[in-house]
Write a protein that holds these residues in place. Structure first.
Motif, PDB file in Angstrom:
ATOM      1  N   LYS A  71       0.749  -1.200   0.003  1.00 13.94           N
ATOM      2  CA  LYS A  71       0.201  -0.079   0.242  1.00 13.94           C
ATOM      3  C   LYS A  71       0.706   1.460  -0.093  1.00 13.94           C
ATOM      4  CE  LYS A  71      -3.731   2.722   0.376  1.00 13.94           C
ATOM      5  NZ  LYS A  71      -4.382   2.949  -0.740  1.00 13.94           N
ATOM      6  N   TYR A  72       0.910   2.182  -1.078  1.00 13.85           N
ATOM      7  CA  TYR A  72       1.457   3.362  -1.370  1.00 13.85           C
ATOM      8  C   TYR A  72       0.438   4.485  -0.616  1.00 13.85           C
ATOM      9  CZ  TYR A  72       5.274   0.178  -3.533  1.00 13.85           C
ATOM     10  OH  TYR A  72       5.924  -0.333  -3.224  1.00 13.85           O
TER      11      TYR A  72
ATOM     12  N   GLY B  51       3.100   0.563  10.040  1.00 12.80           N
ATOM     13  CA  GLY B  51       2.964  -0.101   8.361  1.00 12.80           C
ATOM     14  C   GLY B  51       1.363  -1.134   9.234  1.00 12.80           C
TER      15      GLY B  51
ATOM     16  N   LYS C  44       5.341   4.078   1.405  1.00 16.27           N
ATOM     17  CA  LYS C  44       5.090   2.944   1.373  1.00 16.27           C
ATOM     18  C   LYS C  44       4.898   2.177   2.307  1.00 16.27           C
ATOM     19  CE  LYS C  44       7.905   3.653  -2.556  1.00 16.27           C
ATOM     20  NZ  LYS C  44       9.925   3.049  -2.682  1.00 16.27           N
ATOM     21  N   ALA C  45       3.233   2.559   2.860  1.00 11.36           N
ATOM     22  CA  ALA C  45       3.418   1.946   4.119  1.00 11.36           C
ATOM     23  C   ALA C  45       3.093   0.793   4.677  1.00 11.36           C
ATOM     24  CB  ALA C  45       1.985   2.752   4.426  1.00 11.36           C
ATOM     25  N   VAL C  46       2.630   0.184   3.246  1.00  9.64           N
ATOM     26  CA  VAL C  46       3.002  -1.755   3.503  1.00  9.64           C
ATOM     27  C   VAL C  46       3.753  -1.726   1.889  1.00  9.64           C
ATOM     28  CG1 VAL C  46       1.706  -3.668   3.684  1.00  9.64           C
ATOM     29  CG2 VAL C  46       1.153  -2.002   4.612  1.00  9.64           C
ATOM     30  N   ASP C  47       4.740  -2.706   2.095  1.00  7.90           N
ATOM     31  CA  ASP C  47       5.706  -3.262   1.090  1.00  7.90           C
ATOM     32  C   ASP C  47       6.109  -4.185   0.872  1.00  7.90           C
ATOM     33  OD1 ASP C  47       6.839  -1.551  -1.096  1.00  7.90           O
ATOM     34  OD2 ASP C  47       8.502  -1.318  -0.118  1.00  7.90           O
TER      35      ASP C  47
ATOM     36  N   ALA D 245       8.613   6.909   6.666  1.00  7.22           N
ATOM     37  CA  ALA D 245       8.174   6.246   5.874  1.00  7.22           C
ATOM     38  C   ALA D 245       8.232   6.777   4.634  1.00  7.22           C
ATOM     39  CB  ALA D 245       6.986   5.759   5.867  1.00  7.22           C
TER      40      ALA D 245
ATOM     41  N   GLY E 277       6.897  -0.990   7.243  1.00  7.16           N
ATOM     42  CA  GLY E 277       6.542  -2.358   5.945  1.00  7.16           C
ATOM     43  C   GLY E 277       6.363  -2.913   5.412  1.00  7.16           C
TER      44      GLY E 277
ATOM     45  N   THR F 124      -2.029  -0.715   8.883  1.00  7.44           N
ATOM     46  CA  THR F 124      -2.163  -0.168   7.214  1.00  7.44           C
ATOM     47  C   THR F 124      -2.807  -1.404   7.003  1.00  7.44           C
ATOM     48  OG1 THR F 124      -1.231   1.068   7.362  1.00  7.44           O
ATOM     49  CG2 THR F 124      -1.969   0.591   5.206  1.00  7.44           C
TER      50      THR F 124
END
Lengths: 482, 318, 329, 351
Positions: free
Chosen positions: C12-13, C57, C33-36, C288, C238, C60
């Motif tokens: 999730k960006y 993250g 890039k909260a979740v990468d 982040a 993330g 998120t």
């Protein structure tokens, strides 16, 4: 929301509101105002509203008379306004077709300050067009002196069927005879020094002479009042035996008048102020409801849409907020007539911007609340979120804001009227003040013309400010917690 | 051991429209030099009120209604506001406030806010005060260039360090730390605790730690006081209190802490909610939530009893 | 046991809003890039604890699973359903399956709703319970289940008339009334007092056993996850850096970040008083929006090598389903 | 720097709003002015027909002459152009400060040029309202601070009630009452500010102006300071509850310094921007107040222009009004950003 909970909520609200002393005062004031507005025809007669700008309607009143209760404060007993339509009538046939109709009005003068004017009014009916009746008016003082006030044939009357009706309207203040006679009468008792001060009979107030003791100063309004029973004797000479007098009355125009006095156009200000309540409440409330309604809808929509739409709506808001009200209204009034409805609509269309700004920022804040996310997580749609979660949060603000925007609407209308841009077909307090300003009331010290309408505006404003503040405290839990 | 702070029978009530809230009710304790006292209890048990009462800074409608506060032998109970300001606050007692985010005025630089106490207490010039502030910033592990920064430019941990440095600036006798690590991340929290431990060793000060997190206190305090509903229920040497909790409330509180390296089948918890302090329960205030409550607990208020040397608890069971 | 939830390559960006001038200048849109790239499974009736500091993250991930936000990339499947593509009625049906409980019981319940309204809302949304009395019964049952008893004493109250613990129970009742099979619990106890914390954790455990619930337990507090979860995943900026059985990971941490996190946990061992614990970590969490190259932990890592700057480590199984994203441990 | 860029954005935004609003107003004005101009042309042509040479012309020539003159004037006033074209022209002229000439109104120095007229009266409005604004905001803030410090005291309650009352008072009505009391009854001040004294020597001039200015000044201050006190009271009460105030007190900062240093400084961004807003805003809204006192400033000019239907003057004054409003908005943003180190985001979005 269940019905019993709603009832409980209302109960709680009333309980909380009841603890707001200011709010209770506001509600009491509002009730009083509503009663005045609803019962205006009873309190102030329908005619006053319909004839507010018909000056003939008011001509029996004194001009520029302060309120009657002034007597309690000045320490002087000023003569009140008295209209007499009862009189003794004596009809005498003088022979040769001449008939004398003698009307005697008994006036008990027991005041310190004489009436400002004495008027005799009647309708004289005569049948011979060439011979209108003739009028003679004298005043018999308690000390036995008589003063001649008027002596003239009546004006030609209007023709009605087989006869004519002459309307008689004798004003002592406007009668040259009265002035001359009063001067001549008073001269005998005056000192030489005093007489030098008077340039001519025109400078003498006949009313003051008539009601003064025969002592030096009588012409200068310095003598003591002569109290007692005065007789106004009006002799009408008719030249046909069918001739007669109809609806005769005499008016001793008061030095003081009614609850709030009169203006320069002899209008009863009390009636004006009472009738003004209606429009004050109507325009204040309507404008408040409309403008706040528009503002809330605009602000919430803007916040909810977000992005460039929000941005665009904000620009519109800014543009409207920077529109100066008066010039726009001047223009509008050039295109349309400045009716009170147009003013209300225009105010509603221009006054929503502040509310919209607040509603938008509230909306943005609410949008970010966790419980909104929780509701979405439960499956709630946009409609539900706006109607059940966002709008109810903003409503308390809206209610309080509605109450708080009543004064500004009222002040704006008053200002417009004051500039002569108001609706001249209705009575508003601003219009009364406009009249006061154009007549130079402040420079002439006619405070009763200036103070009550302004005070009325302030009271209505205060009423809603008080209610609004109390609503704000009760409905806004943040404030409550503090 | 010389006593730095001596509090006797302190009472601080909030006079609300619904009646007085007995936030601190008859509390006594002493703190010696270089000693750290931990103050633990659930939220709204009166911990923070006690701290403000000692500083005589109760917010309206709070008032001190009884008791005595002595600091380094001086009775300050009857000190006037200006005496407190000139002689006690920050000079003798300073405080690290809960929530460093809000403890700093957003419109002033860090340097100015640090210099303030020096300027007002020592009459030092601003430049000189700033110079001295630098040393303290270094002490708490911050670079001196922070002086010219505004609070919003710092991270939460940095702000907390600034607030600690500020509290140490006038070398007070006592520093009260009110929840110094809540709202901080675990790592930062541990770093701040390390800092506080280091300062405790290095500097000649006594401390009061206020927190609801007993696990933090174990690492740093010498004595521990457990507060419940405005009263102390247990106080004593921290090892003794941890190892041998004598009051049921303390036992429950300690039982509620999950262990990192032990497997537990069940966590202890205290049913019910803390009492309303306007009408606290009769007798022992804990009795409605206490599993061992007896008849006497409802009627009679338990006295502090010595369980061990320097370990007291107030319970009828003892 | 089969995984009820599978997450693969989840990303999730969030775009950083550009100012007017920047977009004119044609500056490239930047992303947080909260979740990468996150992968994990959760087995039925088990709990995965997702642990990390704020901003890593983890929340998120929770929102992605509940579909409050749409993933930039990656797949989420719950009971074989592809979550990312759900729309309309399917999404609504999914909401009955997956519920979320929030950290702050003060903020997650509309302050103007009475408890009754709070619990009625999900029923109304999903058209459960045809008559008022039917809904009332469901509401009563839900409240009894979370031990808000007797329910009739509470349904008329506003949230502010309840204690923090009671409010959190109401949040659970609201989630449970839809009879979900999966719950994302986002720090459900971190705002509560220690004594109440245990109470809520016990409740969650009880509900799990009774209803066969599966949890994603998001927390920053590793010690509660040992009590509550079977598996644990540690997130940093993330990405998951370490994952496995909760006991295995806590008692035998491999990744330097996990070690640091664990060493930072305060432990009530009074004998260790005044002992300055070494916390093997440097500096503070970077922004982040500006994630370090290579291994994103390398600037703070005490064992960082040169290679760490360039090579992004993979999450590798070190046996015993213990995954670590660091080749040097 | 982000602040500068933000500011530039605000200015551009304000300029766009200015252009749009002026365009809308021009459209309205042109509609009105059209009818009026037609009447004016009729009158002017009729005036020319009184010329003796006109009388000597043949009937046909007369007709031709009239038609010719009309056409001439129609062209002169631009009525032969399309409506849109005229609105555009008007917008352009207004934005470039070419307001045109007044029909009858003159500036104090006798100019008919609208921009000159405005330029000459504007300083007087500024003099009156800025002086008043400075006085009432200072009094208001000080009183508000005191009442915030003693929240709930009788002073505080008194101020709140006074503020509520003065919110609902029309300023010009208070002016009328003050004229009644101080000019009519007590005779302390003149009822009319017009004409302002001639300049002879500085002391006498300043004294004279002050004497003429006193009554409007007192009125404006009287009506406004309550609201100001109330606003700053609420602002200060909010800040007094902030932790940093408690910290400052705990640090042993003297109470006076806490209030005037920490609290007031923290409130400053809001207070200063609010001051700017009301100061600049009040210049436009002063029409009635200036009329009541006969203060020969912009407001009275506005009023006179309305009475005499001087469209170019109204247009010019309207422009100045809108400009001042938007200028205030940008200035408020600038000052807010300068005073509050945290945010470089506009305050006008929040006012």
């Amino acid at each position: 929301m269940r019905w019993e909970d709603l009832k409980q909520d209302i109960k709680n609200f009333l309980f909380e509101f009841r603890r707001q002393k200011i709010g209770i005062m506001g509600v009491i004031l509002l009730v009083i105002l509503l009663v005045i507005a609803i019962f205006a025809p009873v309190i102030a007669t329908e005619g006053a509203k319909d004839n507010w700008r018909n000056m003939a309607y008011w001509d029996e009143n004194p001009a520029d008379a302060p309120p009657a209760w002034m007597n309690y404060f000045t320490g002087k007993d000023m003569s009140p306004h008295i209209i007499m339509d009862t009189y003794d009538e004596k009809i005498e046939d003088l022979g040769g077709g001449i008939k004398r109709d003698e009307l005697t009005f008994n006036y008990d003068y027991k005041y310190d300050v004489p009436p400002t004017d004495l008027t005799f009014k009647a309708e004289l009916i005569y049948y011979n067009a060439a011979k209108p009746p003739s009028i003679n008016m004298v005043l018999l003082r308690p000390d036995g002196n008589t003063i001649k006030l008027y002596s003239k044939p009546s004006k030609t009357g209007k023709s009605e069927e087989d006869h004519y009706v002459a309307e008689v309207n004798v004003l002592v203040s406007a009668s040259d005879t009265a002035k001359k006679e009063a001067y001549n009468f008073g001269r005998e008792f005056e000192t030489k020094d005093n007489l030098k001060k008077i340039l001519s009979a025109d400078f003498v107030d006949p009313m003051s002479v008539i009601f003064s003791k025969t002592e030096p100063g009588i012409l200068l309004e310095e003598a003591d009042p002569l109290k007692g029973n005065y007789k106004l004797i009006v002799d009408i000479y008719y030249f046909d035996k069918r001739d007669s007098t109809r609806s005769a009355k005499s008016i001793f125009a008061g030095k003081v008048y009614g609850l709030l006095g009169t203006d320069s156009n002899r209008r009863d200000l009390f009636k004006g102020v009472v009738w003004g309540t209606r429009w004050a409440l109507a325009l204040g409330l309507l404008t408040a409801v409309f403008s706040v309604g528009i503002g809330i809808a605009f602000g919430i929509t803007s916040a909810y849409l977000g992005g460039w739409k929000d941005e665009f709506m904000q620009r519109i808001n800014e543009a409207v907020a920077s529109l100066p009200f008066l010039p726009i209204l001047i223009l509008i009034s050039a295109v349309f007539k400045p009716s009170i409805w147009n003013i209300i609509i225009l105010m509603s269309l221009l006054f929503w911007t502040g509310t919209a700004k607040v509603a938008r920022s509230m909306g943005l804040q609410i949008k970010e609340e966790t419980y909104i996310e929780a509701a979405r997580c439960l499956g709630a749609g946009n409609r539900r979120i706006i109607l059940r979660h966002m709008i109810p949060q903003v409503m308390p603000y809206a209610f309080a804001n509605m109450a708080l925007s009543v004064p500004s609407a009222l002040l704006t209308e008053a200002g417009l009227s004051f500039l002569g841009l108001g609706d001249t077909t209705v009575i508003t307090w601003g219009q009364i003040l406009y009249g006061a300003q154009t007549a130079g009331a402040t420079l002439r010290g006619l405070w009763w013309w200036v103070v009550p309408p302004g005070l009325a505006i302030a009271i209505v404003g205060l009423t809603f400010v008080m209610i609004g503040t109390a609503l704000d405290t009760v409905l806004n839990p943040k404030m409550k917690r503090m | 051991m010389d006593e730095i702070l001596n509090v006797e029978n302190l009472k601080a009530y909030f006079f609300t429209t619904r009646g007085p809230v007995k936030a601190v009710d008859d509390v006594s304790f002493t703190i010696g030099r270089k000693q750290a006292l931990g103050l633990a209890g659930e939220s709204a048990c009166g911990k923070s009120t006690l701290a403000f009462a000692i500083l005589k800074m109760l917010q309206n409608p709070g008032r001190l209604v009884g008791g005595k506060i002595e600091i380094t032998g001086t009775d300050i109970t009857d000190f006037s506001e200006s005496q407190m300001r000139k002689e006690v606050r920050w000079k003798k007692i300073s405080m690290v406030f809960q929530g460093a985010m809000n403890a700093l005025n957003p419109v002033y630089t860090v340097g100015y806010q640090m210099a303030e106490p020096l300027m007002y207490h020592k009459g030092v010039k601003k430049e000189e005060a700033m110079e001295k502030s630098k040393d303290y910033l270094e002490l708490v592990g911050l670079s001196p260039e922070i002086l010219t920064r505004y609070p919003h430019e710092l991270s939460g941990g940095m702000k907390q360090r600034v607030v600690i440095a500020m509290a140490l600036l006038l070398s007070p006798d006592i520093v009260i730390c009110d929840e110094p690590t809540t709202a901080l991340d675990v790592v930062v929290q541990a770093q701040i605790m390390n800092l506080l431990k280091r300062l405790k060793k290095e500097l000649n000060i006594s401390t009061i730690f206020i927190t609801h997190d007993l696990s933090i206190l174990a690492e740093v305090v010498d004595r521990l006081a457990i507060m419940y509903a405005g009263k102390f229920v247990e106080i004593g040497d921290s090892i003794k209190v941890y190892r041998n909790p004598s009051h049921p409330y303390t036992q429950k509180l300690l039982g509620a802490i999950p262990k990192l390296h032990e497997d537990l089948d069940k966590l202890e918890y205290i049913p019910g909610t803390p009492p309303n302090l306007i009408h606290p329960p009769s007798g022992c205030r804990f009795h409605p939530r206490c599993p061992y409550a007896m008849d006497i607990c409802k009627k009679e208020e338990p006295k502090m009893k010595e369980v061990d040397t320097d370990h007291f608890a107030a319970c009828h069971l003892l | 046991m089969d995984p009820i939830l599978q997450v693969k390559g989840l990303k999730k960006y969030f775009p950083i809003k550009l100012s007017f001038f920047d977009s004119i200048r044609g500056r490239e849109v930047q992303y947080v890039k909260a979740v990468d790239g996150v992968d994990f499974d959760i087995n039925e009736t088990e709990t995965l604890a997702l642990v990390g500091e704020s901003g890593c993250g983890k929340t998120t991930v929770g929102k992605l699973i509940t579909r409050l936000i749409d993933p930039t990339e990656g797949v989420i499947t719950l009971k074989g359903i592809d979550v990312a593509t759900l729309k309309g009625d399917d999404l609504k049906a999914y909401r009955k399956e997956v519920q979320m409980v929030y950290q702050d019981p003060f903020a997650s319940i509309n302050p103007r709703f009475r408890i009754y309204d709070v619990l009625e809302e999900p029923l109304l949304i999903h058209g459960i319970g045809e008559s008022i009395s039917e809904r009332e019964e469901l509401i009563f049952r839900a409240l009894e289940e979370v031990k808000i008893t007797p329910p009739e004493d509470y349904i008329h109250r506003y949230p502010h008339m309840l204690s923090g613990g009671q409010r959190q129970r109401v949040s659970f009742a609201r989630a449970m009334i839809l009879e979900p099979s999966f719950i994302v619990a986002d720090e459900p106890v971190s705002m509560l007092d220690v004594s109440i914390r245990a109470e809520i954790l016990e409740l969650m455990k009880e509900l799990q056993q009774k209803r066969g619930l599966t949890y994603l337990y998001i927390t920053h507090d590793i010690s509660t996850s040992r009590f509550f979860a079977q598996n644990i995943a540690v997130m940093y900026l993330g990405k998951i850096v370490e994952m496995g059985d909760v006991r295995e990971v806590i008692d035998n941490p491999l990744h330097p970040y996990t070690k640091a996190l664990l060493s930072a946990v305060p432990e009530p061992i009074p004998e260790r008083r005044d002992m300055i614990k070494e916390i093997p970590i440097k500096g503070e969490v970077p922004n982040a929006a500006n994630i370090p190259s290579g291994c994103r932990f390398h600037p703070r890592c005490v064992i960082a090598k040169d290679a760490c700057r360039h090579e992004e480590p993979e999450l590798v199984d070190r046996g015993n389903r213990h995954y670590v994203a660091c080749p040097y441990v | 720097m982000a602040y500068g860029r933000y500011l530039a954005l605000r200015i551009i935004n304000a300029l766009i709003v200015l252009v749009v609003v002026i365009f809308v107003i021009s459209a309205l004005f042109n509609k009105v002015a059209e009818d009026q101009l037609k009447i004016t042309i009729e009158e002017q042509v009729r005036g020319e027909t009184r010329n003796p040479t006109f009388a000597r012309m043949s009937a046909e020539k007369q007709k031709e002459f009239i038609a010719q003159r009309k056409e001439y004037y129609i062209h002169m006033y631009g009525l032969d152009k399309s409506y849109i074209q005229r609105v555009m022209d008007r917008t352009k002229d207004t934005l470039t400060l070419h307001f045109g000439k007044a029909h009858e109104l003159r500036s104090p120095t006798g100019s008919k040029e609208v921009s000159t007229i405005i330029k000459e009266v504007l300083p007087r409005s500024i003099l009156l309202f800025t002086t008043a604004g400075i006085i009432y905001s200072i009094i208001g803030i000080l009183v508000g601070l005191k009442s915030a410090q003693r929240a709930g005291s009788s002073l505080d309650k008194g101020i709140s009630i006074f503020a509520l009352v003065s919110l609902s008072l029309p300023m010009w009505w208070v002016g009328m009452i003050f004229i009644l009391i101080f000019a009519f009854k007590l005779g302390w001040f003149p009822a009319s500010s017009y004409p302002l004294p001639q300049y002879e020597n500085l002391l006498q001039y300043v004294g004279g102006v002050l004497y003429k200015m006193a009554l409007p000044l007192i009125t404006i201050v009287f009506v406004n300071f309550g609201g100001w006190a109330y606003t700053s009271r609420n602002l200060v009460i909010g800040i007094l509850q902030e932790d940093f105030v408690m910290v400052a007190r705990a640090k042993g900062v003297p109470e006076r310094k806490v209030i005037y240093g920490h609290v007031l400084r923290a409130a400053a961004p809001s207070i200063v921007t609010l001051t700017i807003f009301t100061l600049l805003g009040s210049l436009g809204g002063a029409i009635i107040t200036e009329t009541v006192f006969n203060w020969p400033g912009m407001g009275r000019l506005y009023w006179a222009a309305i009475q005499m239907n001087e469209i170019p003057v109204i247009m010019g004054l309207t422009f100045v009004n809108i400009f001042l409003y938007l200028f205030a908005m940008v200035l408020a943003d600038l000052v807010y950003g300068y005073l509050d180190p945290r945010i470089k985001v506009g305050v006008s979005g929040r006012v």
